[in-house]
Design an enzyme around this catalytic site. Structure first.
Site, PDB file in Angstrom:
ATOM      1  N   CYS A   1       0.458   3.649 -17.452  1.00  0.00           N
ATOM      2  CA  CYS A   1       0.590   3.871 -18.886  1.00  0.00           C
ATOM      3  C   CYS A   1      -0.331   5.026 -19.287  1.00  0.00           C
ATOM      4  CB  CYS A   1       0.169   2.627 -19.645  1.00  0.00           C
ATOM      5  SG  CYS A   1       0.876   1.115 -18.990  1.00  0.00           S
TER       6      CYS A   1
ATOM      7  N   ARG B   1       3.423   9.697 -17.536  1.00  0.00           N
ATOM      8  CA  ARG B   1       2.711   8.578 -16.902  1.00  0.00           C
ATOM      9  C   ARG B   1       3.419   7.249 -17.114  1.00  0.00           C
ATOM     10  NH1 ARG B   1      -2.796  10.296 -15.574  1.00  0.00           N
ATOM     11  NH2 ARG B   1      -2.986   8.182 -14.879  1.00  0.00           N
TER      12      ARG B   1
ATOM     13  N   TRP C   1       4.302   1.686 -19.288  1.00  0.00           N
ATOM     14  CA  TRP C   1       5.132   1.438 -18.100  1.00  0.00           C
ATOM     15  C   TRP C   1       4.979  -0.054 -17.853  1.00  0.00           C
ATOM     16  CZ3 TRP C   1       4.568  -0.451 -13.109  1.00  0.00           C
ATOM     17  CH2 TRP C   1       5.570  -0.106 -12.197  1.00  0.00           C
TER      18      TRP C   1
ATOM     19  N   ASN D   1      -4.466  -0.112 -20.216  1.00  0.00           N
ATOM     20  CA  ASN D   1      -3.821   0.419 -19.019  1.00  0.00           C
ATOM     21  C   ASN D   1      -4.394  -0.369 -17.844  1.00  0.00           C
ATOM     22  OD1 ASN D   1      -2.714   2.026 -17.102  1.00  0.00           O
ATOM     23  ND2 ASN D   1      -3.750   3.906 -17.714  1.00  0.00           N
ATOM     24  N   GLY D   2      -3.550  -0.917 -16.978  1.00  0.00           N
ATOM     25  CA  GLY D   2      -4.036  -1.721 -15.857  1.00  0.00           C
ATOM     26  C   GLY D   2      -3.390  -3.097 -15.882  1.00  0.00           C
TER      27      GLY D   2
ATOM     28  N   GLU E   1      10.958  12.353   3.153  1.00  0.00           N
ATOM     29  CA  GLU E   1      10.622  12.926   1.847  1.00  0.00           C
ATOM     30  C   GLU E   1      11.883  13.410   1.125  1.00  0.00           C
ATOM     31  OE1 GLU E   1       8.236  12.797  -0.089  1.00  0.00           O
ATOM     32  OE2 GLU E   1       8.424  14.520  -1.423  1.00  0.00           O
TER      33      GLU E   1
ATOM     34  N   LYS F   1      13.020  12.005  -2.471  1.00  0.00           N
ATOM     35  CA  LYS F   1      13.272  12.840  -3.656  1.00  0.00           C
ATOM     36  C   LYS F   1      14.622  12.496  -4.261  1.00  0.00           C
ATOM     37  CE  LYS F   1      10.218  13.804  -4.333  1.00  0.00           C
ATOM     38  NZ  LYS F   1       8.947  13.573  -3.895  1.00  0.00           N
TER      39      LYS F   1
ATOM     40  N   GLU G   1      14.631   8.986  -5.913  1.00  0.00           N
ATOM     41  CA  GLU G   1      13.779   8.930  -7.108  1.00  0.00           C
ATOM     42  C   GLU G   1      14.470   9.491  -8.346  1.00  0.00           C
ATOM     43  OE1 GLU G   1       9.100   9.464  -6.086  1.00  0.00           O
ATOM     44  OE2 GLU G   1      10.356  11.160  -5.555  1.00  0.00           O
TER      45      GLU G   1
ATOM     46  N   HIS H   1      20.755   3.770  16.761  1.00  0.00           N
ATOM     47  CA  HIS H   1      20.290   2.382  16.811  1.00  0.00           C
ATOM     48  C   HIS H   1      20.515   1.660  15.488  1.00  0.00           C
ATOM     49  CE1 HIS H   1      18.632   3.226  20.723  1.00  0.00           C
ATOM     50  NE2 HIS H   1      18.019   4.290  20.214  1.00  0.00           N
TER      51      HIS H   1
ATOM     52  N   LYS I   1       4.230   8.284 -12.772  1.00  0.00           N
ATOM     53  CA  LYS I   1       3.579   9.347 -12.012  1.00  0.00           C
ATOM     54  C   LYS I   1       2.362   8.824 -11.264  1.00  0.00           C
ATOM     55  CE  LYS I   1       2.943  13.615 -10.807  1.00  0.00           C
ATOM     56  NZ  LYS I   1       3.825  14.000  -9.692  1.00  0.00           N
TER      57      LYS I   1
HETATM   58  C1  G6P Z   1       3.938   7.339  -7.487  1.00  0.00           C
HETATM   59  C2  G6P Z   1       4.558   8.686  -7.774  1.00  0.00           C
HETATM   60  C3  G6P Z   1       4.808   9.415  -6.452  1.00  0.00           C
HETATM   61  C4  G6P Z   1       3.536   9.534  -5.663  1.00  0.00           C
HETATM   62  C5  G6P Z   1       2.866   8.182  -5.446  1.00  0.00           C
HETATM   63  C6  G6P Z   1       1.446   8.339  -4.908  1.00  0.00           C
HETATM   64  O1  G6P Z   1       4.851   6.527  -6.837  1.00  0.00           O
HETATM   65  O2  G6P Z   1       5.769   8.525  -8.488  1.00  0.00           O
HETATM   66  O3  G6P Z   1       5.328  10.704  -6.734  1.00  0.00           O
HETATM   67  O4  G6P Z   1       3.804  10.118  -4.427  1.00  0.00           O
HETATM   68  O5  G6P Z   1       2.752   7.480  -6.684  1.00  0.00           O
HETATM   69  O6  G6P Z   1       0.687   8.995  -5.874  1.00  0.00           O
HETATM   70  P1  G6P Z   1      -0.630   9.802  -5.599  1.00  0.00           P
HETATM   71  O7  G6P Z   1      -1.082  10.272  -6.947  1.00  0.00           O
HETATM   72  O8  G6P Z   1      -1.599   8.851  -4.976  1.00  0.00           O
HETATM   73  O9  G6P Z   1      -0.295  10.909  -4.680  1.00  0.00           O
END
Ligand code: G6P
Length: 617
Positions: A2, A27, A74, A100-101, A490, A494, A497, A513, A612
């Site tokens: 958040c 965020r 969030w 937040n938390g 990755e 992407k 996501e 496999h 984020k």
């Molecule tokens: C969240 C974000 C990702 C990120 C991950 C780790 O899931 O959406 O994009 O890779 O956290 O975040 P960090 O800030 O520790 O790299």
């Protein structure tokens, strides 16, 4: 997770708070709200939805005041509804709180408080804190907040206001990031969970530590350390250092691009350059990483490195494993931070632990490096956000210098992490016997990366056309080998996501496999097939997919006329050293995911359900 922003000063709070929330929306963005003190009472406005929705509500139903707190959420406990949006209040509406938390003992507290007659109006864990403050309130908000903190378990960054005090905000931190902004040439004090919220107004920042409470007034702040003994309320004023932020506002704007993510993808030649700036020693064929000086003896003695992180940062760690092992011949293990922290890890003498994190605030990664330190390991961070908790709590580190990353799906932060790991690998390798000439050619290859990324970006139109053909797909498979295997992961991450297409990454040879059972004409498969040791093996895997009717997109280095006839699409990428090829190869996959998501009408910068920075477990 958040976002929190608060303001107390001479100006009108609402526009400042809305602007700050807009900057924080990446965020968390499922509901939003604010509370301002009008001089005679606390006025709240909140809604499910985005900050724009809140702004519209305020046009229809304005509030005014010179102090306020605001939040973009969030959801963890309770659906994203208006009732669950912050600020939350106590029974009498005399305390407003944004949090937040996660309050881990919220069920037990809710039961106890209910028995005392408290009435709850939300399903959130956060609301218990407002009621605890109400219970403890004897005319002084900061004392009541401190008393409430003795009863909660979990993580928090919070800001609270009382109806009795029109020009005072009390904030507290335990485990979730919180910072203060000190007005420049004006009477104003800010609180925020992220520097982006205040950067427009001040670059003078004070970072709060765990178990600190700060009292904000227009003329400044006072910070109190509550002490580590959470059973009692300590009360020790602590002088705080003011840090100067050197980012500027332009870095958190879209600069003409339709999305932050696209801007960040296009910034990557600069990102890699910035990650290496001042660190490449061309003549000696090595890297200088001043932030690791303190760990130098431990690095020289190291027998093993554990790299840990979450999400995209975990993928960077996997690429790092290939680079460090191949170059420095030092065993590396990569662990999900969320697993590492709870599995009673073995930390033998000679083990170094590195936490990789863009934000430097991810709860699991932070907990993992804390656990490693508790077990006696020397720790280091590979972190983007300067002054973040992981950066401060690890013994040494490498800042990746990618600048603020706003798009929720990480792009430039990833290439900066991998570039930093390459520097680390080179530096360790040269101290362990890698020859100067080999070191020099690695330095030259690193130095050439920005131009190669630029070449990939110039092929964006071609990648967009490929995206057009696959925008309706329901599944995708990404396959790669060696250091390109993490790039397959990755690329798949992407795509899922931001486009919500189910996608999986696999080591190419593992396809037979299991995943091969999924292949038919509806399954696009993205291969990474750079020239190199396993090129012919990957070609074989491509044949296997084509034989089953799968549609194939291949990333190749150089001109590949033969392959072009066999597969559906070829995406050419320039070649570099095999260990650095992942940095080049990830770029077309980012663009492919981006364009598919845009074609599907997805909100690229704010994908559903994601955040984020994940400051909860
Ligand atoms: C969240 C974000 C990702 C990120 C991950 C780790 O899931 O959406 O994009 O890779 O956290 O975040 P960090 O800030 O520790 O790299």
């Amino acid at each position: 997770m958040c976002g929190i922003v608060g303001y107390v000063g001479a100006g009108e709070a609402v526009p400042l708070l809305l602007n700050g929330l807009g900057r924080l929306e990446y965020r968390g963005y499922d509901s939003a709200g604010l509370a301002v003190h009008s001089g005679s009472g606390l006025d709240l406005r909140k809604c499910a939805g985005r900050v724009e929705d809140l702004a519209q509500r305020l046009v229809a139903n304005p509030v005014a005041g010179k102090a306020g707190i605001a939040h973009t959420r969030w959801a963890t406990h309770g659906a994203p509804t208006r009732a669950n949006a912050h600020p939350l209040t106590d029974c009498r509406g005399e305390v407003a709180l944004v949090h937040n938390g996660v309050i881990e003992n919220c069920d037990a507290l809710r039961t106890k408080l209910s028995k005392l007659g408290h009435r709850f109006t939300s399903e959130t864990d956060s609301e218990v804190v407002a009621h605890l403050i109400e219970e403890a309130f004897e005319g002084n908000l900061e004392r009541a907040v401190a008393a409430a903190l003795t009863r909660v378990e979990g993580t928090l960054g919070l800001a609270a206001m009382s109806v009795h005090d029109p020009a005072r905000i009390v904030v507290a931190r335990r485990g979730a990031p919180l910072l203060l902004g000190i007005g420049e040439n004006e009477e104003a004090t800010w609180v925020a969970s992220d520097v982006a919220a205040v950067l427009e107004h001040t670059r003078n920042i004070v970072y709060l530590e765990d178990d600190e409470v700060a009292i904000l007034t227009p003329s400044g702040h006072e910070t109190i350390n509550l002490g580590r003994d959470r059973g009692r309320v300590g009360w020790e004023p602590v002088p705080k250092e003011v840090s100067r932020i050197d980012w500027d506002l332009a870095k958190i704007e879209k600069a003409g691009y339709p999305h932050f993510m696209l801007r960040e993808i296009h910034e990557q030649p600069h990102t890699v350059r910035d990650a290496m700036r001042g660190r490449l020693l061309a003549e000696e064929g090595t890297a200088r990483l001043g932030g690791l000086d303190e760990l130098r003896p431990d690095i020289d003695r190291a027998e093993r490195i554990v790299l840990t992180g979450c999400g995209t940062s975990w993928h960077a760690a996997l690429v790092g494993e290939y680079i460090l092992e191949a170059l420095a011949r030092l065993p590396v293990e990569v662990e999900y931070a969320s697993e590492f922290r709870y599995r009673d890890p073995i930390i033998a003498p000679g083990t170094l632990v590195g936490g990789i994190s863009q934000s430097g605030e991810t709860a699991d990664t932070l907990a993992a490096v804390r656990e490693a330190a508790r077990l006696g390991a020397p720790t280091f961070g590979i972190v983007n956000v300067v002054g973040s908790t992981i950066a401060r709590e690890t013994r040494a580190g490498i800042y990746t210098h990618a600048g603020p990353e706003i798009g929720v799906a990480s792009t430039k932060a990833f290439v900066a992490q991998v570039a930093s790991l390459a520097l680390l690998g080179l530096m360790i390798a040269r101290r362990r016997g890698l020859g100067r000439e080999e070191g020099r050619s690695f330095v030259r290859a690193l130095d050439g990366l920005p131009a190669l990324i630029g070449e990939v970006l110039a092929t964006e139109d071609h990648i967009r056309r490929v995206a057009e053909e696959f925008a309706d797909a329901s599944n995708f498979l990404y396959l790669g080998r060696g250091p390109n295997f993490p790039i397959a992961l990755e690329g798949a991450l992407k795509l899922k996501e931001i486009s919500y297409i189910h996608a999986e990454g696999y080591p190419a040879a593992e396809m037979k496999h299991g995943p091969i059972a999924l292949i038919d004409e509806n399954m696009p498969v993205v291969f990474m097939a750079p020239r190199g040791a396993v090129y012919s093996k990957v070609l074989l895997n491509i044949e296997e997919v084509k034989a089953r009717g799968g549609r194939v997109i291949v990333l190749v280095t150089g001109r590949e006329t033969d392959l072009g006839r066999k597969v559906d699409h070829v995406i050419p990428v320039p070649a570099t050293l095999p260990l650095l090829q992942p940095i080049v190869n990830v770029v077309p996959l980012q663009l492919l995911a981006y364009h598919i998501a845009v074609l599907r009408g997805c909100d690229v910068d704010r994908p559903r359900n994601l955040a984020k920075t994940v400051t909860v477990e």
